[in-house]
Motif scaffolding. Structure first.
Motif, short mmCIF file in Angstrom:
data_model
loop_
_atom_site.label_atom_id
_atom_site.label_comp_id
_atom_site.label_asym_id
_atom_site.label_seq_id
_atom_site.Cartn_x
_atom_site.Cartn_y
_atom_site.Cartn_z
N TRP A 1 0.83 -1.21 0.00
CA TRP A 1 0.00 0.00 0.00
C TRP A 1 0.87 1.26 0.00
O TRP A 1 0.64 2.19 -0.78
CB TRP A 1 -0.93 -0.01 1.21
CG TRP A 1 -1.62 1.29 1.44
CD1 TRP A 1 -2.74 1.75 0.81
CD2 TRP A 1 -1.23 2.33 2.36
NE1 TRP A 1 -3.08 3.01 1.29
CE2 TRP A 1 -2.16 3.38 2.24
CE3 TRP A 1 -0.20 2.46 3.28
CZ2 TRP A 1 -2.07 4.54 2.99
CZ3 TRP A 1 -0.10 3.62 4.02
CH2 TRP A 1 -1.05 4.64 3.88
N LEU A 2 1.87 1.29 0.88
CA LEU A 2 2.72 2.47 1.00
C LEU A 2 3.47 2.73 -0.32
O LEU A 2 3.55 3.87 -0.78
CB LEU A 2 3.71 2.31 2.16
CG LEU A 2 4.57 3.52 2.50
CD1 LEU A 2 3.72 4.75 2.82
CD2 LEU A 2 5.50 3.19 3.67
N LYS A 3 3.99 1.68 -0.93
CA LYS A 3 4.73 1.83 -2.19
C LYS A 3 3.82 2.25 -3.33
O LYS A 3 4.27 2.86 -4.30
CB LYS A 3 5.45 0.53 -2.53
CG LYS A 3 6.62 0.25 -1.63
CD LYS A 3 7.24 -1.09 -1.91
CE LYS A 3 8.35 -1.37 -0.90
NZ LYS A 3 8.87 -2.71 -1.02
N SER A 4 2.52 1.94 -3.24
CA SER A 4 1.59 2.26 -4.33
C SER A 4 1.06 3.69 -4.26
O SER A 4 0.39 4.14 -5.20
CB SER A 4 0.42 1.28 -4.32
OG SER A 4 -0.44 1.56 -3.22
N GLN A 5 1.35 4.41 -3.20
CA GLN A 5 0.85 5.78 -3.07
C GLN A 5 1.57 6.68 -4.05
O GLN A 5 2.80 6.84 -3.98
CB GLN A 5 1.05 6.30 -1.63
CG GLN A 5 0.34 5.51 -0.56
CD GLN A 5 -1.14 5.47 -0.78
OE1 GLN A 5 -1.80 6.50 -0.86
NE2 GLN A 5 -1.69 4.27 -0.90
N PRO A 6 0.84 7.30 -5.00
CA PRO A 6 1.51 8.17 -5.97
C PRO A 6 2.15 9.40 -5.32
O PRO A 6 3.20 9.85 -5.74
CB PRO A 6 0.40 8.58 -6.93
CG PRO A 6 -0.87 8.30 -6.22
CD PRO A 6 -0.58 7.24 -5.19
N GLU A 7 1.51 9.92 -4.31
CA GLU A 7 2.04 11.03 -3.55
C GLU A 7 2.00 10.62 -2.08
O GLU A 7 1.02 10.81 -1.38
CB GLU A 7 1.19 12.28 -3.77
CG GLU A 7 1.95 13.55 -3.54
CD GLU A 7 1.13 14.76 -3.96
OE1 GLU A 7 0.96 15.64 -3.11
OE2 GLU A 7 0.68 14.79 -5.11
N PRO A 8 3.09 9.98 -1.61
CA PRO A 8 3.04 9.43 -0.25
C PRO A 8 2.84 10.51 0.80
O PRO A 8 3.39 11.61 0.69
CB PRO A 8 4.39 8.74 -0.09
CG PRO A 8 5.23 9.20 -1.20
CD PRO A 8 4.36 9.81 -2.24
N PRO A 9 2.07 10.19 1.83
CA PRO A 9 1.89 11.16 2.92
C PRO A 9 3.19 11.29 3.70
O PRO A 9 3.95 10.33 3.84
CB PRO A 9 0.80 10.52 3.78
CG PRO A 9 0.88 9.06 3.48
CD PRO A 9 1.36 8.95 2.06
N ARG A 10 3.45 12.50 4.19
CA ARG A 10 4.66 12.70 5.01
C ARG A 10 4.62 11.79 6.22
O ARG A 10 5.61 11.17 6.58
CB ARG A 10 4.73 14.17 5.41
CG ARG A 10 5.92 14.54 6.23
CD ARG A 10 7.18 14.72 5.37
NE ARG A 10 8.36 14.68 6.18
CZ ARG A 10 8.86 15.72 6.82
NH1 ARG A 10 8.32 16.89 6.73
NH2 ARG A 10 9.95 15.58 7.55
#
Length: 176
Positions: free
Chosen positions: A126-135
């Motif tokens: 899930w984390l790797k799939s975030q196009p704009e990862p949350p800080r």
């Protein structure tokens, strides 16, 4: 437990030629109380990340002008760089800054997780799939809180369990 004395550790954390990542005071009971100077929307900044201590030691040894008083990650653990140019002394010191940061967040109250996963693998996907990862956001994996972080300076996505910090909070409450 650091082999360094509290007084030395405090001095090392508060004196540098650059902006410190930690500041603090020593209380009358000789306990060291540290405060993070991290950005309010994320854990302390890091300038580099390494898979092994050997890689980090080689980087520090081979760097022409190593940073003094900067955070790096080694296998997901925070370390502080130390460099004394006049003696060409270089060191990497384990830094509990993330634990202190998480402890502060626990004391303030944890928000509801933004996502819940059964496994660490699911959470990493899930984390790797975030196009704009949350800080930073809290998630839950198998019933345990984690801080999902994007270290934007080095473009690294990481998951930190808050369990270590929670245990030290419990120890503090028991000591009071």
């Amino acid at each position: 437990v650091s082999p360094l004395s509290s007084a030395w550790y405090f001095a090392a954390m508060t004196s540098s030629r650059s902006m410190p990542t930690l500041m603090g005071t020593i209380s009358g009971t000789r306990k060291l109380k540290l405060y993070s100077c991290a950005a309010p929307k994320g854990p302390p900044l890091v300038i580099a990340a390494f898979n092994t201590r050997e890689e980090a030691d080689a980087w520090m040894r081979d760097h022409p002008d190593p940073p003094h008083h900067a955070n790096i990650l080694i296998s997901g653990e925070y370390f502080l760089t130390a460099y004394a140019a006049d003696a060409n002394h270089r060191a990497l010191l384990h830094d509990p800054v993330l634990e202190f940061y998480l402890r502060d967040m626990i004391h303030e109250g944890l928000p509801a997780p933004v996502a819940v996963f059964n496994t660490l693998e699911e959470a990493n996907t899930w984390l790797k799939s975030q196009p704009e990862p949350p800080r930073q956001v809290f998630i839950m994996i198998a019933g345990e809180y984690y801080l999902a972080v994007y270290h934007y300076k080095i473009k690294l996505r990481a998951l930190y369990p808050i369990s270590k910090a929670a245990k030290s909070v419990q120890r503090d409450k028991a000591a009071d």
